[in-house]
Design a protein around this motif. Sequence first.
Motif, PDB file in Angstrom:
ATOM      1  N   UNK A 132       0.885  -1.179  -0.028  1.00  0.00           N
ATOM      2  CA  UNK A 132      -0.148  -0.014  -0.108  1.00  0.00           C
ATOM      3  C   UNK A 132       0.843   1.255   0.070  1.00  0.00           C
ATOM      4  N   UNK A 133       0.242   2.445  -0.160  1.00  0.00           N
ATOM      5  CA  UNK A 133       1.084   3.633   0.071  1.00  0.00           C
ATOM      6  C   UNK A 133       1.345   4.130   1.550  1.00  0.00           C
ATOM      7  N   UNK A 134       2.423   4.436   1.849  1.00  0.00           N
ATOM      8  CA  UNK A 134       2.921   4.873   2.955  1.00  0.00           C
ATOM      9  C   UNK A 134       4.041   5.620   2.963  1.00  0.00           C
ATOM     10  N   UNK A 135       4.134   6.919   3.071  1.00  0.00           N
ATOM     11  CA  UNK A 135       5.139   7.827   2.783  1.00  0.00           C
ATOM     12  C   UNK A 135       5.334   8.795   3.928  1.00  0.00           C
ATOM     13  N   UNK A 136       6.866   9.146   3.907  1.00  0.00           N
ATOM     14  CA  UNK A 136       7.252  10.468   5.061  1.00  0.00           C
ATOM     15  C   UNK A 136       6.639  11.485   4.321  1.00  0.00           C
ATOM     16  N   UNK A 137       5.802  12.151   4.746  1.00  0.00           N
ATOM     17  CA  UNK A 137       4.734  13.273   4.085  1.00  0.00           C
ATOM     18  C   UNK A 137       5.436  14.643   4.493  1.00  0.00           C
ATOM     19  N   UNK A 138       5.710  14.771   5.876  1.00  0.00           N
ATOM     20  CA  UNK A 138       6.034  16.044   6.237  1.00  0.00           C
ATOM     21  C   UNK A 138       7.381  15.877   7.117  1.00  0.00           C
ATOM     22  N   UNK A 139       8.532  16.331   6.786  1.00  0.00           N
ATOM     23  CA  UNK A 139       9.591  16.391   7.469  1.00  0.00           C
ATOM     24  C   UNK A 139       9.979  17.785   8.394  1.00  0.00           C
ATOM     25  N   UNK A 140       9.048  17.812   9.462  1.00  0.00           N
ATOM     26  CA  UNK A 140       8.746  19.213   9.960  1.00  0.00           C
ATOM     27  C   UNK A 140       9.917  19.667  10.982  1.00  0.00           C
ATOM     28  N   UNK A 141      10.523  18.790  11.956  1.00  0.00           N
ATOM     29  CA  UNK A 141      11.725  19.002  12.570  1.00  0.00           C
ATOM     30  C   UNK A 141      12.108  17.904  13.352  1.00  0.00           C
ATOM     31  N   UNK A 142      13.348  18.026  13.855  1.00  0.00           N
ATOM     32  CA  UNK A 142      14.236  16.803  14.209  1.00  0.00           C
ATOM     33  C   UNK A 142      13.458  16.019  15.150  1.00  0.00           C
ATOM     34  N   UNK A 143      12.397  16.485  15.721  1.00  0.00           N
ATOM     35  CA  UNK A 143      11.564  15.505  16.565  1.00  0.00           C
ATOM     36  C   UNK A 143      10.018  15.083  16.182  1.00  0.00           C
ATOM     37  N   UNK A 144       9.774  15.649  14.965  1.00  0.00           N
ATOM     38  CA  UNK A 144       8.201  15.253  14.371  1.00  0.00           C
ATOM     39  C   UNK A 144       8.472  14.898  12.906  1.00  0.00           C
ATOM     40  N   UNK A 145       7.826  13.766  12.344  1.00  0.00           N
ATOM     41  CA  UNK A 145       7.729  13.496  11.093  1.00  0.00           C
ATOM     42  C   UNK A 145       6.414  12.945  10.905  1.00  0.00           C
ATOM     43  N   UNK A 146       5.610  13.361   9.900  1.00  0.00           N
ATOM     44  CA  UNK A 146       4.295  12.892   9.589  1.00  0.00           C
ATOM     45  C   UNK A 146       4.454  12.120   8.375  1.00  0.00           C
ATOM     46  N   UNK A 147       3.490  10.746   8.736  1.00  0.00           N
ATOM     47  CA  UNK A 147       3.587  10.017   7.480  1.00  0.00           C
ATOM     48  C   UNK A 147       2.167   9.851   6.870  1.00  0.00           C
ATOM     49  N   UNK A 148       1.986   9.391   5.786  1.00  0.00           N
ATOM     50  CA  UNK A 148       0.828   9.507   5.023  1.00  0.00           C
ATOM     51  C   UNK A 148       0.573   8.357   4.106  1.00  0.00           C
TER      52      UNK A 148
END
Length: 312
Positions: free
Chosen positions: A155-171
């Motif tokens: 399925x699709x699962x990607x790192x969508x937002x590399x926001x800062x060193x402590x927070x990554x959003x996957x989508x």
Amino acid sequence: MTRAFVFPGQGAQTIGMGKELADSYPAAKAVFEAVDEALGESLSSLIWDGDIAELTLTENAQPALMATSIAAMEALKAEGVGINKASFVAGHSLGEYSALCAAGSLSLADTARLLRIRGKAMQEAVPVGIGAMAALLGLDFATAQAVADEAAQGEVCQAANDNDPTQVVVSGHKAAVERACEIAKQKGAKRAMLLPVSAPFHCALMQPAADRMAEALSEVTISDPAVPVVANVLAASNDDGSAIADLLVQQVTGSVRWRESVGYMAAQGVTEIYEIGAGKALSGMIRRIEREIACTAVNNADNVAAVAADLA
């Protein structure tokens, strides 16, 4: 001092945002009036007196946040602080459109219409319930990317937002994102939680929206920006108007490389960043990325006056 102006993305919206600016500065009020005219409806009434659930709908939040940012920019201009006071501009996701409008690449009316189209297209690209997004806290980007790859399972699962060193959003697909949350916890994430969003932004499932934006962007005039724009998908600056449409199309399905973008600006000597528009979310991220950069939020008349005293 080398400065950058940055513009917030979705999630910063609040009822009443920009109202004080509009009341204090005719140029700021004119922004909201122009956006209302461009959209053929009173978006300003929704922003100032409406229901937060309706404002949070992607098709409303995107042009509303842009209008608030440009209103703040116009208030600054009225006090003698123009875009030429910045060496770079950048924005988080939809904020890149605000940055381009502030830098003169896109007209205000075109930006409002493009964001209405973008919001609708992103919402309609994936049926409700099929996709999801999750914040992985406490993992670096490489680890979060590995988590997403492991969770995909066809399925699709990607790192969508590399926001800062402590927070990554996957989508991606909901089941894959849920798997990513469990794998992330096993790999040491402090928290891994689904986000209350209406669609899985910035992943391959958004391809129908990317196609729609390619069509919409082909129909507007895009000029060279007055100052370089740090593009989400490049994490580097661009001042070539002919490249902007393609970068914005790529942005729909690509990762928002915010951590790298801030690092790029720091490497270019940026020591002051002004967050123009609603909220302070980007300032928090920037402090976690580059502690040495001074951050200032500009979202009300007092902020505008204080910045003008420093920069005009």
